[in-house]
Design a protein around this motif. Sequence first.
Motif, PDB file in Angstrom:
ATOM      1  N   GLU A 158       3.728   4.742 -18.775  1.00  0.00           N
ATOM      2  CA  GLU A 158       2.735   4.103 -17.911  1.00  0.00           C
ATOM      3  C   GLU A 158       2.871   2.583 -17.927  1.00  0.00           C
ATOM      4  O   GLU A 158       2.705   1.912 -16.908  1.00  0.00           O
ATOM      5  N   LEU A 159       3.161   2.032 -19.084  1.00  0.00           N
ATOM      6  CA  LEU A 159       3.281   0.575 -19.210  1.00  0.00           C
ATOM      7  C   LEU A 159       4.692   0.082 -18.918  1.00  0.00           C
ATOM      8  O   LEU A 159       4.944  -1.115 -18.935  1.00  0.00           O
ATOM      9  N   ASP A 160       5.601   1.044 -18.655  1.00  0.00           N
ATOM     10  CA  ASP A 160       7.006   0.719 -18.391  1.00  0.00           C
ATOM     11  C   ASP A 160       7.575  -0.162 -19.496  1.00  0.00           C
ATOM     12  O   ASP A 160       8.276  -1.133 -19.260  1.00  0.00           O
ATOM     13  N   TYR A 161       7.240   0.202 -20.734  1.00  0.00           N
ATOM     14  CA  TYR A 161       7.728  -0.558 -21.886  1.00  0.00           C
ATOM     15  C   TYR A 161       9.215  -0.288 -22.096  1.00  0.00           C
ATOM     16  O   TYR A 161       9.660   0.853 -22.082  1.00  0.00           O
TER      17      TYR A 161
ATOM     18  N   LEU B  71       2.107   6.572 -22.838  1.00  0.00           N
ATOM     19  CA  LEU B  71       1.773   5.148 -22.779  1.00  0.00           C
ATOM     20  C   LEU B  71       3.004   4.304 -22.461  1.00  0.00           C
ATOM     21  O   LEU B  71       2.951   3.371 -21.658  1.00  0.00           O
TER      22      LEU B  71
ATOM     23  N   ILE C  92       5.095  -6.436 -22.893  1.00  0.00           N
ATOM     24  CA  ILE C  92       4.456  -5.444 -23.739  1.00  0.00           C
ATOM     25  C   ILE C  92       5.274  -5.281 -25.028  1.00  0.00           C
ATOM     26  O   ILE C  92       6.499  -5.187 -24.983  1.00  0.00           O
TER      27      ILE C  92
ATOM     28  N   LEU D  17      -2.948   0.660 -28.643  1.00  0.00           N
ATOM     29  CA  LEU D  17      -3.501   1.523 -27.602  1.00  0.00           C
ATOM     30  C   LEU D  17      -3.484   2.993 -28.032  1.00  0.00           C
ATOM     31  O   LEU D  17      -4.397   3.754 -27.701  1.00  0.00           O
TER      32      LEU D  17
ATOM     33  N   GLU E 278       5.722  -8.692 -11.793  1.00  0.00           N
ATOM     34  CA  GLU E 278       6.608  -7.841 -12.583  1.00  0.00           C
ATOM     35  C   GLU E 278       7.631  -8.680 -13.342  1.00  0.00           C
ATOM     36  O   GLU E 278       7.907  -8.440 -14.516  1.00  0.00           O
TER      37      GLU E 278
ATOM     38  N   SER F 131      10.736  -7.020 -24.093  1.00  0.00           N
ATOM     39  CA  SER F 131       9.641  -7.855 -24.565  1.00  0.00           C
ATOM     40  C   SER F 131      10.157  -9.220 -24.972  1.00  0.00           C
ATOM     41  O   SER F 131      11.345  -9.488 -24.971  1.00  0.00           O
TER      42      SER F 131
ATOM     43  N   ASP G 119       1.454  -3.599 -29.207  1.00  0.00           N
ATOM     44  CA  ASP G 119       0.515  -3.261 -28.129  1.00  0.00           C
ATOM     45  C   ASP G 119       0.415  -1.751 -27.948  1.00  0.00           C
ATOM     46  O   ASP G 119      -0.674  -1.189 -27.790  1.00  0.00           O
ATOM     47  N   ILE G 120       1.578  -1.078 -27.945  1.00  0.00           N
ATOM     48  CA  ILE G 120       1.608   0.383 -27.801  1.00  0.00           C
ATOM     49  C   ILE G 120       0.871   1.034 -28.970  1.00  0.00           C
ATOM     50  O   ILE G 120       0.084   1.965 -28.792  1.00  0.00           O
TER      51      ILE G 120
END
Length: 333
Positions: free
Chosen positions: A44-47, A41, A4, A12, A140, A52, A8-9
């Motif tokens: 939730e996306l565990d960014y 976000l 991610i 969204l 993962e 990355s 992307d963040i």
Amino acid sequence: MMGITIQDIADLAKVSKGTVSRVINGGPGVGVETRKRILKLIEELDYQPNASAQGLAAKRSNNIGVIIPHTGGYSMSTTYWPTLLTAITEKAAAQDYNVLLSTARSKEDVDSAYRSILKGKRVDGLIVGAEQFGEKQLAELLVKDFPFVMVGKSLTFSHYYVDVDNVGGARRMTEHLINLGHQKITMLAGPEVLPSVQSRVRGFEEAMNKAGLDSGRVIYTAYQAAEAEKTTLQILEEDPPTALFVAAADLVLGALEAARKAKINIPDQMVLVAFDDHPFYPYLSPSITAVKQPIHDLGLAAVEMLFKLMNKKAPTENQILPVEIIVRGSSKP
């Protein structure tokens, strides 16, 4: 598969990339509600900012992670994992790398071993124990774009791995017993779900079938001495073999205690051999015949393969290391 990204963040959250960057870095100029939406976000996306694909180009952590899918208490009570870790740390230190170890919180929560070490870009690559390694963990690791090597094979999917010749070792040990004249041979195996256990059972079955003997004499049990003792006592009471092949070091003491309680003399009344050698086997009476795994070499091979992946040099092939049969006093004609 890419991880991610900030973009992307931003897409969204319907904000600019700069707004996301300011939220991540605690900068001013972002409304309360927008900040909450972006932080939600991210959670939730565990960014993770450095997890990355662009993080791979950033400064390395000079850490590699080792994930053992067992509890720390169990892992450190065996000879296998400490020996493997010793080799991994030695090889990593020679390259100026540290090793971060992660184990499961409990037998029921194996996934915790993955979650704790994957939180953030604290490692540049991973060595993963393949036992109980599932699709969730694989996904993962791929999403977070971590180079990783498995110790042991997965039956579900292909990936870079190092392993020992479980099939060949079990086959050769079974042939050793057959050559001594034994026909009624039982294998006491570990948990049926584990790939290494299935491989050792396959080697046993191949040798028995080739000799025209009953290959169905396989009994599975948990990797616990008490369970091994209980299961072995049942074997000795119901259908005693002339040779017992104990297919893991974790089961040997339980099997020996069962034989003692059943007043079965080893090796005169029943031969006992093991898969996995142990430093104390030569000093037992009788000393134990065993399949010796090159565990130290396995750890060295895993680190070498991982460094190739981390440096974008794909290993040419997976490695299966040979094993050795050490014949001692517990096996006789």
